[in-house]
Design an enzyme around this catalytic site. Sequence first.
Site, PDB file in Angstrom:
ATOM      1  N   ARG A  93      23.678  18.865  66.051  1.00  0.00           N
ATOM      2  CA  ARG A  93      24.770  18.052  65.510  1.00  0.00           C
ATOM      3  C   ARG A  93      24.511  17.790  64.026  1.00  0.00           C
ATOM      4  O   ARG A  93      23.365  17.630  63.608  1.00  0.00           O
ATOM      5  CB  ARG A  93      24.879  16.681  66.213  1.00  0.00           C
ATOM      6  CG  ARG A  93      25.036  16.728  67.694  1.00  0.00           C
ATOM      7  CD  ARG A  93      26.331  17.338  68.159  1.00  0.00           C
ATOM      8  NE  ARG A  93      27.535  16.663  67.695  1.00  0.00           N
ATOM      9  CZ  ARG A  93      28.766  17.142  67.875  1.00  0.00           C
ATOM     10  NH1 ARG A  93      28.939  18.295  68.486  1.00  0.00           N
ATOM     11  NH2 ARG A  93      29.813  16.476  67.446  1.00  0.00           N
ATOM     12  N   HIS A 111      14.172  25.300  60.734  1.00  0.00           N
ATOM     13  CA  HIS A 111      15.276  26.272  60.701  1.00  0.00           C
ATOM     14  C   HIS A 111      14.704  27.691  60.802  1.00  0.00           C
ATOM     15  O   HIS A 111      13.728  28.003  60.119  1.00  0.00           O
ATOM     16  CB  HIS A 111      16.068  26.098  59.394  1.00  0.00           C
ATOM     17  CG  HIS A 111      17.232  27.008  59.302  1.00  0.00           C
ATOM     18  ND1 HIS A 111      18.422  26.773  59.967  1.00  0.00           N
ATOM     19  CD2 HIS A 111      17.395  28.193  58.660  1.00  0.00           C
ATOM     20  CE1 HIS A 111      19.264  27.768  59.727  1.00  0.00           C
ATOM     21  NE2 HIS A 111      18.659  28.634  58.938  1.00  0.00           N
ATOM     22  N   ASP A 147      21.387  22.566  55.921  1.00  0.00           N
ATOM     23  CA  ASP A 147      20.139  23.305  55.656  1.00  0.00           C
ATOM     24  C   ASP A 147      19.841  23.433  54.164  1.00  0.00           C
ATOM     25  O   ASP A 147      19.332  24.465  53.701  1.00  0.00           O
ATOM     26  CB  ASP A 147      20.191  24.709  56.322  1.00  0.00           C
ATOM     27  CG  ASP A 147      20.386  24.610  57.825  1.00  0.00           C
ATOM     28  OD1 ASP A 147      19.837  23.679  58.441  1.00  0.00           O
ATOM     29  OD2 ASP A 147      21.106  25.460  58.384  1.00  0.00           O
ATOM     30  N   ALA A 175       6.167  31.352  65.143  1.00  0.00           N
ATOM     31  CA  ALA A 175       5.827  30.837  63.805  1.00  0.00           C
ATOM     32  C   ALA A 175       6.281  29.379  63.675  1.00  0.00           C
ATOM     33  O   ALA A 175       5.568  28.538  63.112  1.00  0.00           O
ATOM     34  CB  ALA A 175       6.477  31.710  62.739  1.00  0.00           C
TER      35      ALA A 175
END
Length: 205
Positions: A93, A111, A147, A175
Amino acid sequence: MSKLNLGVMISGNGSNLQAIIDAIENQTLNANINLVISNKSKAKGLERAKKHGLNTKVISHSEYPSRNEFDEALVFNLKKANVDYVVLAGFMRILTPTFLNAFHMKVINIHPSLLPSFKGTNAQKQALDYGVRITGCTVHFVDSGIDTGPIIMQIPVIILTSDTLESLTNRILKAEHKLLPKVLQMISDNKFIVEEKKPHIKWLK
Ligand code: GRF
């Protein structure tokens, strides 16, 4: 060094939440998870949290008339749980200024790309479709953009010619599981501060 009081917000699988739990349990991360919030009642991450005795709460966005009221409920519960830092671990969200002002530069996100490339959803597919040979993951502070906030740390992942979306996604996830607890420990160790001017992160040690 001080113990971080974390709130972790999820929407799904919660493998990054699991990575934080594991790091705390094996003492490579000096933190408590005070509260896990999911906006989806069926998120697998909720089971992971409960298995480790963590406090969980489902706050479903669909039960609130506006984004603002949803965010107020999130903030209320996180503050009540004495959370200092909020980790978005697959939380799907977009947060409003109501939330971000309540936790100014205290919200971090993971991300699955090397930002600023491939923002938004399906970042792994975006990388494959574009044809880049290196992608990766990024941990950054959350600001009002999508982002776009100050980048803290990244890990590169090489794209193999044999990669499928699934194999690449899995390698990036591995990762991510290294990166996220590491960054949280760096915050606990006061390794950097956030500056208003670019470059945003000033390393101290
Ligand atoms: C991860 O790829 C993360 O980077 C993105 O959402 C995914 C969440 O995975 N924001 P999980 O729920 O932690 O397994």
